[in-house]
Design a protein around this motif. Structure first.
Motif, mmCIF file in Angstrom:
data_model
loop_
_atom_site.group_PDB
_atom_site.id
_atom_site.type_symbol
_atom_site.label_atom_id
_atom_site.label_comp_id
_atom_site.label_asym_id
_atom_site.label_seq_id
_atom_site.Cartn_x
_atom_site.Cartn_y
_atom_site.Cartn_z
ATOM 1 N N ARG A 256 0.591 -1.277 -0.049
ATOM 2 C CA ARG A 256 -0.065 0.085 0.033
ATOM 3 C C ARG A 256 1.163 1.464 0.108
ATOM 4 O O ARG A 256 0.583 2.166 -0.671
ATOM 5 C CB ARG A 256 -0.923 -0.079 1.054
ATOM 6 N N ILE A 257 1.928 1.281 0.797
ATOM 7 C CA ILE A 257 2.729 2.467 0.957
ATOM 8 C C ILE A 257 3.525 2.597 -0.451
ATOM 9 O O ILE A 257 3.531 3.908 -0.774
ATOM 10 C CB ILE A 257 3.760 2.303 1.936
ATOM 11 N N PHE A 258 3.931 1.576 -1.053
ATOM 12 C CA PHE A 258 4.545 1.664 -2.362
ATOM 13 C C PHE A 258 3.683 2.336 -3.487
ATOM 14 O O PHE A 258 4.101 3.012 -4.290
ATOM 15 C CB PHE A 258 4.953 0.454 -2.967
ATOM 16 N N PHE A 259 2.342 1.617 -3.428
ATOM 17 C CA PHE A 259 1.602 2.229 -4.301
ATOM 18 C C PHE A 259 1.221 3.786 -4.039
ATOM 19 O O PHE A 259 1.095 4.520 -5.167
ATOM 20 C CB PHE A 259 0.151 1.568 -4.109
ATOM 21 N N PRO A 266 5.198 10.541 -8.859
ATOM 22 C CA PRO A 266 5.462 9.645 -10.001
ATOM 23 C C PRO A 266 6.759 9.945 -10.714
ATOM 24 O O PRO A 266 7.101 8.876 -11.432
ATOM 25 C CB PRO A 266 4.105 10.344 -10.964
ATOM 26 N N GLY A 267 7.288 11.035 -10.756
ATOM 27 C CA GLY A 267 8.368 11.238 -11.574
ATOM 28 C C GLY A 267 9.555 10.343 -10.702
ATOM 29 O O GLY A 267 10.417 9.975 -11.336
ATOM 30 N N PHE A 268 9.765 10.600 -9.266
ATOM 31 C CA PHE A 268 10.887 10.099 -8.627
ATOM 32 C C PHE A 268 10.577 8.436 -8.759
ATOM 33 O O PHE A 268 11.370 7.661 -8.849
ATOM 34 C CB PHE A 268 10.690 10.380 -7.113
ATOM 35 N N SER A 269 9.308 7.740 -9.028
ATOM 36 C CA SER A 269 8.972 6.339 -8.893
ATOM 37 C C SER A 269 9.461 6.095 -10.199
ATOM 38 O O SER A 269 9.893 4.735 -10.330
ATOM 39 C CB SER A 269 7.333 6.277 -8.731
#
Length: 497
Positions: A256-259, A266-269
């Motif tokens: 959940r935390i990763f989502f 979004p950019g860093f992900s």
């Protein structure tokens, strides 16, 4: 609700208090919750196929596996006790079968019983289900129906617009209907698609094929994870039941935390996922454009790659990825719009699944057809204007089973309350002019092609009220066990024992 199948004064006789449609993960889980939390209630599970397992009985393609960890995809009441979080389809099916037998659920399954239609009678407050029972038309009656059929059409995959595919003189295969004895040894194989199925197929086919090429129009995010848990040492320190609960808790909340992190940053992900992929690519395969999706992480499902097997195949040189569009299919391969061509002995159309609700059965209320796509879903569990029925729809951003169990636990609380209050039906209703104030929202928060294509056939969600789409497991299980089920629900009182 009677709590038994014989009926009582003022109520129609029934075969079962509850009928569950589908003996996959959702149906087996619902069966357990009904028998555990509703003692005295009779139930049966209708399964159209010859065996249980649902998706895990249907799909037979090489390497078929879960795309969620089994610690959360497994049953809360019978935890997955192996060390590998990602499991092959055969292991999952065995686990589902063992669970059904261990808890006495299997004896309640009626195999080769396909639901064709179901009609609710408002005068009798009962469902009549028209069932094909191994070739014999049969009618079963129930007070409540749980549709645990998932949302895939088992008979018809999503049709892809592939120019002149019929001209191909080799074998054309859709993963949903994988030939049992297909020999791809030494063959040139082209997989059309970039989702979880294609990413699973490539490393498995590459073990025997001469060459495997994944042809994609646009890439998907892929995350490699070790297929073993790092918390196994805790099993030696903690009681087994506590260890499994803790492990499940850890996977629920880290996922959940990763989502949420991907959604918030979004950019860093993108950068993190890029680094994960880039370090595993061979020198002859570039990250761009083959692994640079057009969308942000979790706008579509993230594909998990256990132990990086997909990238291992690329490094061995027997598999590759092409990002291009198809100009035409020829007798012996595929011509691309870039001017290149791919030779092929086998073309696999891993282009997605066709979605449907209630297994494609026809639902009516007092003989009038219910148009599922024109109705809103109440709290993610029941359909507007459809009495005493629930649809088990899991999550797109977490394990399906978490959502399935939240639904099942809501149903048992609802049925228990109805019995206590002598209520014979519960129907979600939209208030006068309420629909005019709502903004429609997608039921499934993905922009994948197979989801957008099917949106008109799926129930609707809204921006507020009990019609909002589900958010996450913690919130939904809280609603299931303690939430308000008065708002937006119309109850009918009757004479019950």
């Amino acid at each position: 609700m009677n709590g038994h199948a014989n009926g009582s004064a003022g109520s129609a006789a029934t075969d079962f208090d509850v009928i569950i449609v589908g003996a996959g993960i959702s149906g087996i889980n619902a069966g357990y919750r009904v028998q555990d939390q509703l003692p005295g209630f009779s139930y049966s599970i209708l399964e159209a196929r010859d065996d249980l397992g649902g998706t895990w009985d249907l799909f037979k393609y090489p390497g078929i596996r879960s795309d969620s960890d089994l610690f959360t995809f497994g049953f809360a009441f019978n935890p997955w006790d192996r060390s590998n979080p990602i499991a092959e389809g055969s292991a999952i099916k065995s686990y589902v079968r063992d669970t059904a037998e261990k808890f006495g659920i299997a004896k309640n399954i009626r195999f080769r019983n396909r639901l064709n239609s179901a009609d609710w009678s408002s005068t009798e407050n009962v469902w009549s289900l028209n069932v094909d029972a191994d070739g014999t038309p049969t009618t079963l009656r129930a007070r409540f129906v749980i549709f645990g059929t998932g949302y895939y059409n088992y008979h018809q995959p999503l049709k892809a617009n592939i120019p002149n595919l019929d001209d191909f003189q080799g074998q054309i295969i859709h993963p949903q209907f994988w030939p049992e004895n297909l020999d791809y040894t030494g063959k040139k194989v082209v997989i059309i698609g970039s989702g979880a199925t294609a990413i699973t197929l490539l490393p498995n086919l590459a073990e025997k094929a001469d060459r495997v090429t994944m042809l994609q129009r646009s890439p998907t995010y892929i995350l490699s994870l070790p297929n073993r848990t790092n918390s196994r040492w805790l099993a030696y320190l903690l009681p087994s039941s506590l260890y499994h609960r803790l492990q499940r808790f850890i996977w629920i909340y880290t996922s959940r935390i990763f989502f949420l992190f991907c959604q918030r940053f979004p950019g860093f992900s993108r950068w993190i996922l890029r680094q994960n992929v880039s370090r595993q690519l061979p020198s002859h395969v570039t990250h761009d454009p083959h692994f640079k999706p057009r969308y942000n992480p979790w706008d579509q499902r993230l594909c998990v790659c256990p132990d990086g097997d997909f990238f291992q195949s690329l490094r061995r040189g027997k598999a590759d990825v092409r990002t291009d569009t198809i100009k035409t299919v020829t007798k012996r391969g595929i011509e691309l719009n870039s001017g290149d061509s791919l030779d092929a002995d086998i073309i696999i159309t891993a282009t997605g699944l066709q979605l449907q609700i209630a297994g494609g059965s026809n639902l009516t209320v007092d003989g009038k057809k219910v148009e599922i796509g024109s109705k809103f879903l109440w709290n993610g569990v029941m359909l507007q204007d459809l009495p005493n029925a629930s649809f088990i729809i899991g999550y797109t951003n977490a394990s399906w089973t978490l959502g399935a169990d939240a639904t099942a636990q809501f149903i048992t609380r609802l049925l228990r309350t109805m019995k206590e209050r002598n209520l014979v039906s519960a129907t979600p209703r939209m208030g006068v002019n309420e629909e005019k104030t709502l903004e429609e929202r997608p039921l499934l928060n993905l922009n994948s092609t197979y989801v957008t294509v099917a949106s008109k056939h799926l129930p609707m969600a809204a921006d507020k009220g009990p019609w909002q789409a589900r958010d996450h497991y913690s919130k939904d299980i809280k609603f299931a066990t303690n939430g308000d089920f008065e708002t937006g629900m119309d109850y009918v009182k009757g004479m019950c024992s």
